[in-house]
Design a protein around this motif. Sequence first.
Motif, short mmCIF file in Angstrom:
data_model
loop_
_atom_site.label_atom_id
_atom_site.label_comp_id
_atom_site.label_asym_id
_atom_site.label_seq_id
_atom_site.Cartn_x
_atom_site.Cartn_y
_atom_site.Cartn_z
N PHE A 184 -32.96 54.95 -50.79
CA PHE A 184 -33.16 54.68 -49.37
C PHE A 184 -34.27 55.54 -48.78
O PHE A 184 -35.09 55.09 -47.99
CB PHE A 184 -31.84 54.92 -48.62
CG PHE A 184 -31.88 54.53 -47.17
CD1 PHE A 184 -32.32 53.28 -46.78
CD2 PHE A 184 -31.51 55.43 -46.19
CE1 PHE A 184 -32.37 52.91 -45.45
CE2 PHE A 184 -31.55 55.08 -44.85
CZ PHE A 184 -31.99 53.82 -44.48
N THR A 185 -34.28 56.82 -49.19
CA THR A 185 -35.29 57.73 -48.65
C THR A 185 -36.69 57.33 -49.10
O THR A 185 -37.63 57.33 -48.32
CB THR A 185 -34.98 59.18 -49.08
OG1 THR A 185 -33.64 59.48 -48.70
CG2 THR A 185 -35.92 60.17 -48.41
N THR A 186 -36.81 56.97 -50.37
CA THR A 186 -38.14 56.61 -50.86
C THR A 186 -38.46 55.15 -50.57
O THR A 186 -39.61 54.75 -50.68
CB THR A 186 -38.22 56.82 -52.39
OG1 THR A 186 -37.18 56.04 -53.00
CG2 THR A 186 -38.04 58.28 -52.76
N GLY A 187 -37.44 54.37 -50.22
CA GLY A 187 -37.68 52.95 -49.93
C GLY A 187 -37.86 52.13 -51.19
O GLY A 187 -38.35 51.00 -51.14
N HIS A 212 -34.19 47.23 -54.72
CA HIS A 212 -34.31 45.78 -54.69
C HIS A 212 -33.57 45.22 -53.48
O HIS A 212 -32.48 45.67 -53.16
CB HIS A 212 -33.71 45.21 -55.97
CG HIS A 212 -33.87 43.72 -56.08
ND1 HIS A 212 -33.01 42.84 -55.46
CD2 HIS A 212 -34.80 42.97 -56.71
CE1 HIS A 212 -33.40 41.61 -55.73
NE2 HIS A 212 -34.48 41.66 -56.47
#
Lengths: 463, 152
Positions: free
Chosen positions: B93-96, B99
């Motif tokens: 989530f932090t790095t985005g 999938h």
Amino acid sequence: MSESINEKPPAARTWSTRKFVLITALIATLGAIAGAALLINIFERKQEGRNPFYRVVDLTDETEDPEVWGKNFPLQYDGYKRTVDQIRTRYGGSEALPRSPTQADPRSVVAQSKLEEDPRLKAMWAGYAFSKDFREERGHAYMLDDQTFTERQQAAQQPGTCMQCHASVYVPYKKLGGGDLIKGFEAMNQMSYTEARKLVEHPVGCIDCHDPSNMQLRVTRPGFIEGMAALKASQGIANYDVNKMATRQEMRAFVCGQCHVEYYFKGPEKRLVYPWQKGLKIDDIMAYYDEVKQKDWTHADTGAPVLKAQHPEFEMWNQGIHARSGVACADCHMPYKRVGALKISDHHVRSPLLNINLACQTCHKWSEEELKARVETIQERTFKLRNVAMDALMDLINDIKAAKAAGKTDEQLAGAQDFQRLAQFYLDFVEAENSTGFHAPQEAARILGESIDFSRKGQKALR
Amino acid sequence: MNKRTIQSIVLGVMVGLAVGLGSYTFIYAKGYSYLLNDPASCANCHIMQEQYDGWEKSSHRSVATCNDCHTPPGFFAKYYSKASNGFWHSFGFTTGRFHEPIQIKPHNRDITEKACRKCHQEIVDAIENPHAMSEQNETSCLRCHRNVGHLH
């Protein structure tokens, strides 16, 4: 430990302590930096989750220009603008073909001509404007231009009725009707296309599907409102008002069904009518057309009173498994997507085959290749059957032509002509439908099978 | 003040800052909620909002929380699974980099598959092929019932 430290000389001990302090401080600093970075990242993500929209401009029931709506809804507007994309799929989509602009037609890019791809279409539509110019459909962005500049406009005088679906017509209708949508609709139907064209400016826009006060979906097309009321009346529901009685999920198909349907222009006042009085199936539609004795034109080669099927996506989808399961048009053609923390529907309306991940995989847990192969299998089978039906129709048309040349009268040919009318409408219903059978595979195959049978019976009637 | 005292103060401030910032971040991000059993915490970072919404309308909402189906039994195994998923989910989530729509990994799917049997062992025993030799022909609950917990 303490023993070993004590053994070291004092200088070394200070150095070791200093090193320990330095390294700890460094680690603590890096930890603090990482912590702060994470904190800010979390803060930003939390902010994303708030404020789904900022009211920059006030939208009213007169705000026609999508760009103005786009100021409040930039994410949806971005997608909407992308309907200019021209991408082919195996059996649909459109290729951007360059053309030299002329005075009459300033378009420098058009889609490929379907008449050139399959000349049998010309024979089917002989004597009708569609035999002059018929191209692969392009995205919503082109709907107004492609209709304004098609050669069909030169081949025949088109009425203002066409505007209902080729332009953002809600505000122009209301203006023309002095605030009354239906009155405006009736007035524009009776204008010529050129006259009506001056009253409209945009292709389908935000206001055509959304209520500006609360963004809820809303049907604005009189043809659909009346067609739906007639359909529901046939099912025993009196005074059906689609804008009051439809569920939200139904509306996610109905707003598309406003235009992606079969229709005809009724009477000298050219009123746009959706032929759903008896039901949505092709047999119901055909029975209605026979009852009102509708013919779109007389076939140039055979004299048959024939019909042109339009783009009956809504009717065909209604016969398929997706409709049966409550999956609306928007679920596949405008699937939900995430932008930051927001879940929005993708306003880049397009073929689900160009967006399999969001369009199909939300429900179907198979690989993209597998899902694409499944769709193309259905389309390939439909396309092959369509070709068989097309050949059968050509045989019938040629036989009627030959019989005519041999001196048979129209009275003697009436039986065969009737079968041509049926065979042609059934075939065209699948041909004109924009999914090559996918919206309802078995129904499409049944319709083509019946079309082949009608051609066979037509030939028999000539004996 | 001698050098040593100054060093200690600097060190103390540094460590204190790191610990303070860390704890604040932990509380701000509702880190403690992940140690508990409230399904709402699984939608803290809004990626699983749809799954959470779906669970609230599902047939299992009154009998099973996220943890009941998505963590293995046993204290150690449960918290190990939470820690491992927690780390990789936060990382993603932090790095985005993940999938979308989100997909369950085979390991976690296996946990969920086994979780069905925590409550439904009897009926599974009754229908399962007693001669199942390999994992491939083991009865899969999720193959047919994947919507009971939440749609999608």
